[in-house]
Write a protein that holds these residues in place. Structure first.
Motif, PDB file in Angstrom:
ATOM      1  N   PHE A 210       7.389 107.699 -53.297  1.00 14.50           N
ATOM      2  CA  PHE A 210       8.874 107.353 -52.967  1.00 14.50           C
ATOM      3  C   PHE A 210       9.500 107.955 -54.210  1.00 14.50           C
ATOM      4  N   THR A 211       8.687 107.235 -55.520  1.00 10.07           N
ATOM      5  CA  THR A 211      10.140 108.162 -56.785  1.00 10.07           C
ATOM      6  C   THR A 211      10.632 109.617 -56.567  1.00 10.07           C
ATOM      7  N   TRP A 212       9.460 110.470 -56.101  1.00  8.53           N
ATOM      8  CA  TRP A 212       9.424 111.763 -55.650  1.00  8.53           C
ATOM      9  C   TRP A 212      10.872 111.812 -54.753  1.00  8.53           C
ATOM     10  N   LEU A 213      11.048 110.982 -54.349  1.00  7.96           N
ATOM     11  CA  LEU A 213      11.968 111.247 -52.652  1.00  7.96           C
ATOM     12  C   LEU A 213      13.560 111.058 -53.493  1.00  7.96           C
ATOM     13  N   ALA A 214      12.865 109.672 -53.775  1.00  9.13           N
ATOM     14  CA  ALA A 214      14.563 109.569 -54.975  1.00  9.13           C
ATOM     15  C   ALA A 214      15.209 110.177 -55.481  1.00  9.13           C
ATOM     16  N   ALA A 215      14.236 110.698 -56.246  1.00  9.78           N
ATOM     17  CA  ALA A 215      15.185 112.292 -57.535  1.00  9.78           C
ATOM     18  C   ALA A 215      15.417 113.368 -56.735  1.00  9.78           C
ATOM     19  N   THR A 216      14.713 113.126 -55.152  1.00  8.95           N
ATOM     20  CA  THR A 216      14.366 114.715 -54.331  1.00  8.95           C
ATOM     21  C   THR A 216      15.714 114.832 -53.545  1.00  8.95           C
ATOM     22  N   LYS A 217      15.947 113.287 -53.018  1.00  7.36           N
ATOM     23  CA  LYS A 217      17.321 113.174 -52.229  1.00  7.36           C
ATOM     24  C   LYS A 217      17.985 112.057 -52.051  1.00  7.36           C
ATOM     25  N   PRO A 218      18.331 111.970 -52.255  1.00  9.09           N
ATOM     26  CA  PRO A 218      18.532 110.842 -52.807  1.00  9.09           C
ATOM     27  C   PRO A 218      19.752 110.606 -51.955  1.00  9.09           C
ATOM     28  N   GLN A 227      15.872 103.186 -51.804  1.00  9.25           N
ATOM     29  CA  GLN A 227      16.339 103.023 -52.710  1.00  9.25           C
ATOM     30  C   GLN A 227      16.266 102.478 -54.316  1.00  9.25           C
ATOM     31  N   ASP A 228      15.788 101.415 -54.027  1.00 14.39           N
ATOM     32  CA  ASP A 228      15.182 100.753 -55.080  1.00 14.39           C
ATOM     33  C   ASP A 228      14.443 101.192 -55.904  1.00 14.39           C
ATOM     34  N   PHE A 229      13.489 102.319 -55.752  1.00 12.50           N
ATOM     35  CA  PHE A 229      12.822 103.500 -56.230  1.00 12.50           C
ATOM     36  C   PHE A 229      13.270 103.821 -57.147  1.00 12.50           C
ATOM     37  N   GLY A 230      14.724 104.381 -56.875  1.00 11.14           N
ATOM     38  CA  GLY A 230      15.179 105.682 -57.766  1.00 11.14           C
ATOM     39  C   GLY A 230      15.829 105.090 -58.443  1.00 11.14           C
ATOM     40  N   THR A 231      16.769 103.375 -58.476  1.00 10.00           N
ATOM     41  CA  THR A 231      17.383 102.310 -59.357  1.00 10.00           C
ATOM     42  C   THR A 231      16.325 102.245 -60.819  1.00 10.00           C
ATOM     43  N   ASN A 238      21.386 106.272 -59.823  1.00  4.94           N
ATOM     44  CA  ASN A 238      22.642 105.279 -58.792  1.00  4.94           C
ATOM     45  C   ASN A 238      23.881 105.054 -58.389  1.00  4.94           C
ATOM     46  N   ALA A 239      23.377 104.208 -57.277  1.00  8.57           N
ATOM     47  CA  ALA A 239      23.789 103.591 -55.755  1.00  8.57           C
ATOM     48  C   ALA A 239      24.717 103.385 -55.694  1.00  8.57           C
ATOM     49  N   THR A 240      25.014 102.778 -57.057  1.00 14.88           N
ATOM     50  CA  THR A 240      26.705 102.054 -56.304  1.00 14.88           C
ATOM     51  C   THR A 240      27.830 102.872 -56.098  1.00 14.88           C
TER      52      THR A 240
END
Ligand SMILES: *[C@@H]1O[C@H](CO)[C@@H](O)[C@H](O)[C@H]1NC(C)=O
Ligand SMILES: *[C@@H]1O[C@H](CO)[C@@H](O)[C@H](O)[C@H]1NC(C)=O
Ligand SMILES: *[C@@H]1O[C@H](CO)[C@@H](O)[C@H](O)[C@H]1NC(C)=O
Length: 260
Positions: A210-218, A227-231, A238-240
């Protein structure tokens, strides 16, 4: 149109509608981890697809195999339920439910534009439709059960009014969550499934994926729970500004200014 033509047309239409449903149909079976499961060419080919995860993501292979087998064990434990289930569609919907987690660099399933559930649903449809059995055995209804289950797997309440087929694909994956064993599955079946497909790395693997997904395809995961794994874990994420909340706030400010 002659009456006889009408009757034969109706009979054909009836046959065309009835043919693809595998509900309660006797299909060949085999045993995996001592659980009786359907054994069609399509299911064997789906297993080959998920076996490709073994080198890089062994936890993922074990996860999808367990999800299928837990569901199958619950059906074997309740003949009434088993007769209501399309066991082949269930096998495909569970085995292929996480194609969108494929971290291999040349993944045929993962896109930059769709959330992992949609990549998985689209991937499963492609797998079925490219298969020789698709034309004669898969109608819109069966395809829809599989797509809906995979696409809606992470949104708890929406599937509640979907077909029992979709609900059981998702429910089978749910047996993977921490908590007491389900009374729907025999203890001996839990034991044999967990012995053959151990569950020792699923949540660490999930966290990595899930962290990889957030990093590679935000752009594909804003407004989803990924999104929470990205944050939490991805530096610079930055999802804001991307959240539906922000879009509504933007509209709100314009509207307030216009009516001031
Ligand atoms: C077996 O399945 C049927 C149909 O889904 C359900 O009504 C029944 O409660 C189940 N029995 C048990 C013991 O869970
Ligand atoms: C979850 O993943 C993040 C990102 O890779 C990592 O920093 C964190 O330590 C992981 N948590 C655990 C408990 O492994
Ligand atoms: C994220 O972006 C917003 C809007 O661009 C900005 O106001 C905010 O400070 C950023 N947050 C972080 C933690 O960088």
């Amino acid at each position: 149109m002659k009456v006889s033509t009408i009757i034969s047309t109706l009979a054909l239409a009836g046959a065309a509608v009835a043919a693809p449903s595998h509900k309660g149909k006797k299909l060949p079976t085999t045993k995996i981890a001592n659980i009786e499961v359907v054994d069609t060419e399509l299911v064997r080919d789906a297993i080959k697809v998920v076996e490709k995860f073994i080198p890089l993501q062994p936890y993922l292979y074990n996860h999808v195999m367990r999800a299928w087998l837990f569901g199958a064990a619950a059906f074997n434990n309740n003949a009434t339920l088993k007769a209501q289930i399309d066991l082949e569609a269930h096998a495909i919907g569970t085995l292929l439910h996480d194609l969108g987690w494929d971290m291999s660099p040349d993944s045929p399933w993962v896109t930059k534009v769709h959330r992992f559930e949609v990549d998985g649903g689209a991937g499963a449809l492609k797998f079925i439709q490219d298969h020789p059995c698709a034309k004669s055995e898969w109608d819109e209804l069966r395809l829809g059960w599989v797509y809906d289950a995979i696409a809606l797997q992470a949104i708890p309440d929406i599937p509640d009014f979907k077909s029992i087929q979709t609900q059981w694909m998702i429910k089978s994956v749910g047996f993977e969550f921490p908590g007491p064993r389900s009374p729907l599955i025999k203890d001996a079946d839990y034991d044999s499934i967990l012995a053959k497909f151990p569950n020792d790395y699923l949540f660490r693997g999930t966290n990595e994926t899930f962290t990889w997904l957030a990093a590679t395809k935000p752009d594909a995961i804003y407004n989803t729970f990924i999104q929470d794994f990205g944050t939490e874990y991805v530096p610079g994420f930055n999802a804001t500004g991307h959240r539906l909340f922000d879009i509504i706030q933007g509209g709100l400010q314009q509207e307030v200014a216009a009516h001031a």
